[in-house]
Design a protein around this motif. Structure first.
Motif, PDB file in Angstrom:
ATOM      1  N   LYS A  62      47.318  51.184 -12.708  1.00 45.72           N
ATOM      2  CA  LYS A  62      46.479  50.722 -11.603  1.00 45.72           C
ATOM      3  C   LYS A  62      45.177  50.120 -12.118  1.00 45.72           C
ATOM      4  N   GLU A  63      44.629  50.730 -13.176  1.00 44.38           N
ATOM      5  CA  GLU A  63      43.363  50.217 -13.728  1.00 44.38           C
ATOM      6  C   GLU A  63      43.561  48.821 -14.324  1.00 44.38           C
ATOM      7  N   LEU A  64      44.672  48.638 -15.027  1.00 47.72           N
ATOM      8  CA  LEU A  64      44.906  47.338 -15.663  1.00 47.72           C
ATOM      9  C   LEU A  64      45.342  46.283 -14.650  1.00 47.72           C
ATOM     10  N   GLY A  65      45.894  46.737 -13.521  1.00 47.98           N
ATOM     11  CA  GLY A  65      46.236  45.830 -12.425  1.00 47.98           C
ATOM     12  C   GLY A  65      47.095  44.659 -12.866  1.00 47.98           C
ATOM     13  N   PRO A  66      46.643  43.439 -12.553  1.00 44.73           N
ATOM     14  CA  PRO A  66      47.497  42.280 -12.848  1.00 44.73           C
ATOM     15  C   PRO A  66      47.479  41.857 -14.314  1.00 44.73           C
ATOM     16  N   TYR A  67      46.672  42.508 -15.138  1.00 40.52           N
ATOM     17  CA  TYR A  67      46.565  42.038 -16.524  1.00 40.52           C
ATOM     18  C   TYR A  67      47.814  42.321 -17.352  1.00 40.52           C
ATOM     19  N   ILE A  68      48.582  43.347 -16.992  1.00 41.15           N
ATOM     20  CA  ILE A  68      49.846  43.573 -17.706  1.00 41.15           C
ATOM     21  C   ILE A  68      50.836  42.447 -17.379  1.00 41.15           C
ATOM     22  N   PRO A  69      51.101  42.147 -16.085  1.00 39.01           N
ATOM     23  CA  PRO A  69      51.970  40.988 -15.808  1.00 39.01           C
ATOM     24  C   PRO A  69      51.458  39.692 -16.437  1.00 39.01           C
ATOM     25  N   LEU A  70      50.132  39.585 -16.576  1.00 38.71           N
ATOM     26  CA  LEU A  70      49.571  38.344 -17.149  1.00 38.71           C
ATOM     27  C   LEU A  70      49.849  38.192 -18.647  1.00 38.71           C
ATOM     28  N   ILE A  71      50.409  39.231 -19.290  1.00 41.96           N
ATOM     29  CA  ILE A  71      50.784  39.082 -20.705  1.00 41.96           C
ATOM     30  C   ILE A  71      51.811  37.954 -20.846  1.00 41.96           C
ATOM     31  N   ILE A  72      52.554  37.705 -19.761  1.00 42.18           N
ATOM     32  CA  ILE A  72      53.554  36.612 -19.789  1.00 42.18           C
ATOM     33  C   ILE A  72      52.905  35.305 -20.245  1.00 42.18           C
ATOM     34  N   VAL A  73      51.670  35.067 -19.826  1.00 43.07           N
ATOM     35  CA  VAL A  73      51.017  33.804 -20.187  1.00 43.07           C
ATOM     36  C   VAL A  73      50.019  34.004 -21.333  1.00 43.07           C
ATOM     37  N   ASN A  74      50.154  35.123 -22.056  1.00 37.64           N
ATOM     38  CA  ASN A  74      49.269  35.347 -23.209  1.00 37.64           C
ATOM     39  C   ASN A  74      49.688  34.405 -24.337  1.00 37.64           C
ATOM     40  N   CYS A  75      48.771  33.539 -24.726  1.00 37.83           N
ATOM     41  CA  CYS A  75      49.099  32.504 -25.717  1.00 37.83           C
ATOM     42  C   CYS A  75      49.472  33.092 -27.075  1.00 37.83           C
ATOM     43  N   VAL A  76      48.983  34.297 -27.381  1.00 38.88           N
ATOM     44  CA  VAL A  76      49.292  34.896 -28.687  1.00 38.88           C
ATOM     45  C   VAL A  76      50.811  35.006 -28.848  1.00 38.88           C
ATOM     46  N   ILE A  77      51.472  35.462 -27.807  1.00 39.45           N
ATOM     47  CA  ILE A  77      52.902  35.757 -27.916  1.00 39.45           C
ATOM     48  C   ILE A  77      53.727  34.481 -28.012  1.00 39.45           C
ATOM     49  N   ILE A  78      53.465  33.544 -27.132  1.00 37.79           N
ATOM     50  CA  ILE A  78      54.243  32.296 -27.165  1.00 37.79           C
ATOM     51  C   ILE A  78      53.952  31.532 -28.472  1.00 37.79           C
ATOM     52  N   CYS A  79      52.717  31.660 -28.947  1.00 33.22           N
ATOM     53  CA  CYS A  79      52.338  31.012 -30.217  1.00 33.22           C
ATOM     54  C   CYS A  79      53.146  31.598 -31.378  1.00 33.22           C
ATOM     55  N   ARG A  80      53.280  32.922 -31.427  1.00 34.65           N
ATOM     56  CA  ARG A  80      54.013  33.553 -32.544  1.00 34.65           C
ATOM     57  C   ARG A  80      55.501  33.228 -32.458  1.00 34.65           C
ATOM     58  N   CYS A  81      56.043  33.150 -31.234  1.00 34.57           N
ATOM     59  CA  CYS A  81      57.453  32.766 -31.087  1.00 34.57           C
ATOM     60  C   CYS A  81      57.663  31.361 -31.653  1.00 34.57           C
ATOM     61  N   GLU A  82      56.714  30.472 -31.342  1.00 31.11           N
ATOM     62  CA  GLU A  82      56.835  29.075 -31.770  1.00 31.11           C
ATOM     63  C   GLU A  82      56.583  28.921 -33.277  1.00 31.11           C
ATOM     64  N   VAL A  83      55.513  29.539 -33.763  1.00 34.67           N
ATOM     65  CA  VAL A  83      55.077  29.313 -35.144  1.00 34.67           C
ATOM     66  C   VAL A  83      55.942  30.077 -36.146  1.00 34.67           C
ATOM     67  N   CYS A  84      56.295  31.313 -35.816  1.00 34.64           N
ATOM     68  CA  CYS A  84      57.002  32.153 -36.792  1.00 34.64           C
ATOM     69  C   CYS A  84      58.443  32.471 -36.408  1.00 34.64           C
ATOM     70  N   ALA A  85      58.633  33.124 -35.251  1.00 35.30           N
ATOM     71  CA  ALA A  85      59.958  33.681 -34.937  1.00 35.30           C
ATOM     72  C   ALA A  85      61.042  32.623 -34.812  1.00 35.30           C
ATOM     73  N   SER A  86      60.704  31.438 -34.317  1.00 34.52           N
ATOM     74  CA  SER A  86      61.735  30.406 -34.145  1.00 34.52           C
ATOM     75  C   SER A  86      62.063  29.703 -35.462  1.00 34.52           C
ATOM     76  N   LYS A  87      61.350  30.071 -36.527  1.00 35.71           N
ATOM     77  CA  LYS A  87      61.560  29.382 -37.808  1.00 35.71           C
ATOM     78  C   LYS A  87      61.957  30.331 -38.929  1.00 35.71           C
ATOM     79  N   GLN A  88      61.692  31.628 -38.765  1.00 32.39           N
ATOM     80  CA  GLN A  88      61.942  32.577 -39.863  1.00 32.39           C
ATOM     81  C   GLN A  88      62.882  33.714 -39.446  1.00 32.39           C
ATOM     82  N   GLY A  89      63.270  34.504 -40.440  1.00 33.23           N
ATOM     83  CA  GLY A  89      64.214  35.591 -40.207  1.00 33.23           C
ATOM     84  C   GLY A  89      63.611  36.759 -39.450  1.00 33.23           C
ATOM     85  N   VAL A  90      64.478  37.734 -39.157  1.00 37.24           N
ATOM     86  CA  VAL A  90      64.079  38.857 -38.313  1.00 37.24           C
ATOM     87  C   VAL A  90      62.975  39.697 -38.962  1.00 37.24           C
ATOM     88  N   ILE A  91      63.072  39.913 -40.272  1.00 34.28           N
ATOM     89  CA  ILE A  91      62.075  40.776 -40.937  1.00 34.28           C
ATOM     90  C   ILE A  91      60.694  40.114 -40.907  1.00 34.28           C
TER      91      ILE A  91
END
Lengths: 213, 207
Positions: free
Chosen positions: B100-129
């Motif tokens: 309740k305290e964090l309210g909408p900020y947890i759902p807003l992680i969806i648009v957190n640039c850190v995560i989409i950036c790491r998917c693009e920069v690292c995860a989509s180009k390198q192995g699982v480890i």
């Protein structure tokens, strides 16, 4: 015909991964919902029962000490339309008032309210925002102590229910006016609308309420 | 054999300080400013980001050879949204007050640039480890940044840390530090300090 078929195959060839992931993730989310929703509902119910004594506090006045969050002093009733109302009792068995649950559209998402009423549903004895996802810093001031150092929802306490409430952007001059939150007129208006609808419906259906087991 | 990017260890270390998401990349500013009023909220947000980033990076890395370039953002978003929803529901079930305290900020992680950036920069180009190490390193970096800001704000604003009293009772709690201006002031000063520290180290290395 052949061209249409190959185009369709092309689309599926392009999007099959997205479709497969959507199905997989949909199933995962359904599983998470089944596993977690009962506990979430229980949390909300605990919070609701915890709020009942506070929401009927004006009705109980100085005798507030007789009431606690004890569930045995709260009965759950239901309107023919399936709306929930909680009937609050003092320790000596006196009926103190009602708390009704109301849901309506806010600016961003649904707003869930608990509205306290006296036993004849003539006066609002308290308002609590159970759930909301309004704009942080603006609309979310409908909940908590973030509005002019006070609880915005406390404005509703003591208002009569026979005249619909209305929000105003200025300082209220009439008994049925609620001061809106600056920059969050839609959220403020939504709460007024939800309260008006829920209280009106409850007053109309008070005679048809049935106790829920 | 051609090197296909930084090693898992480099990815892990880079995320903590050299490529810190907040102090170096200036990503994820919305939660950085919004939930750093106290340490508990900041650490809960960091935990949620760790869960989402780790899961999203692993999934993205596993399917990286199947990704179509023009559909990759859609796949990233679908993946991130799924894990954010799970994190949101989990908090509502087991940490209800914090949810309740964090309210909408947890759902807003969806648009957190850190995560989409790491998917693009690292995860989509390198192995699982490498993707997993990158997620953990970036999450630790994000948590350290949030912790540094939240510590300053909670200690000066409320005289406490993790809700435990650390300042004398006579401490006049600086309410502004808990309010939004306090978040901007603290972030600005710490960002300046981090830049100054980085520049002075570079100057020493060059000398």
């Amino acid at each position: 015909m052949k061209r249409t078929g190959s185009r369709c195959g092309g689309y599926i060839g392009q999007a099959w991964l997205v479709l497969a992931m959507a199905l997989l993730f949909g199933a995962v989310l359904a599983g998470a919902h089944i596993a977690l929703q009962p506990r979430i509902d229980e949390n909300k119910l605990d919070e609701t029962y915890g709020q009942v004594p506070h929401l009927v506090r004006v009705a109980i006045g100085e005798t507030g000490r007789f009431l606690s969050a004890d569930r045995s002093r709260t009965e759950t009733w239901e309107t023919p339309g399936g709306k929930i109302a909680y009937k609050a009792f003092a320790a000596d068995g006196r009926h103190l008032g009602w708390v009704i649950k109301a849901v309506g559209d806010g600016f961003a998402d649904k707003i869930e309210l608990l509205i306290g009423l006296d036993k004849r549903a003539e006066i609002i004895t308290g308002l609590y925002v159970l759930a909301q996802k309004e704009t942080p810093g603006l609309g979310n001031k409908i909940a908590g102590r973030k509005w002019k150092g006070k609880v915005w929802a406390d404005q509703f306490t003591g208002r009569r229910t026979d005249v619909p409430l209305e929000e105003t952007k200025a300082v209220p001059t009439k008994a049925n006016q609620i001061e809106a939150i600056t920059g969050a007129t839609i959220s403020s208006n939504s709460v007024c609308g939800i309260v008006n609808n829920a209280v009106g419906e409850f007053r109309d259906k008070m005679g048809t309420l049935k106790k829920k087991d | 054999m051609a090197k296909d990017g930084p090693t898992p260890l480099e990815r892990f270390i880079n995320g903590i300080l050299p490529e810190n998401p907040v102090y170096r990349q200036l990503l994820g500013m919305c939660p950085t400013l919004a939930v750093t009023g106290n340490m508990k909220a900041a650490m809960t947000m960091s935990g949620a980001v760790l869960f989402v980033l780790f899961c999203a990076n692993i999934i993205t890395s596993l399917i990286r050879h199947l990704l179509k370039p023009h559909l990759r953002i859609l796949v990233f978003t679908l993946t991130i949204a799924t894990f954010v929803t799970i994190a949101d529901r989990f908090l509502a079930a087991y940490m209800y007050e914090m949810s309740k305290e964090l309210g909408p900020y947890i759902p807003l992680i969806i648009v957190n640039c850190v995560i989409i950036c790491r998917c693009e920069v690292c995860a989509s180009k390198q192995g699982v480890i490498a993707a997993g190490a990158d997620a953990i390193g970036q999450s630790i970096g994000f948590a350290l940044a949030l912790a540094s800001i939240a510590s300053v704000r909670e200690i000066l604003g409320e005289g406490s840390w993790f809700a435990m009293r650390v300042m004398p009772e006579a401490w006049p709690a600086w309410a502004i530090m808990i309010l939004p201006p306090g978040a901007f002031i603290t972030l600005g000063l710490l960002l300046g300090g981090a830049n100054w520290f980085g520049m002075s180290r570079s100057a020493k290395t060059a000398a």
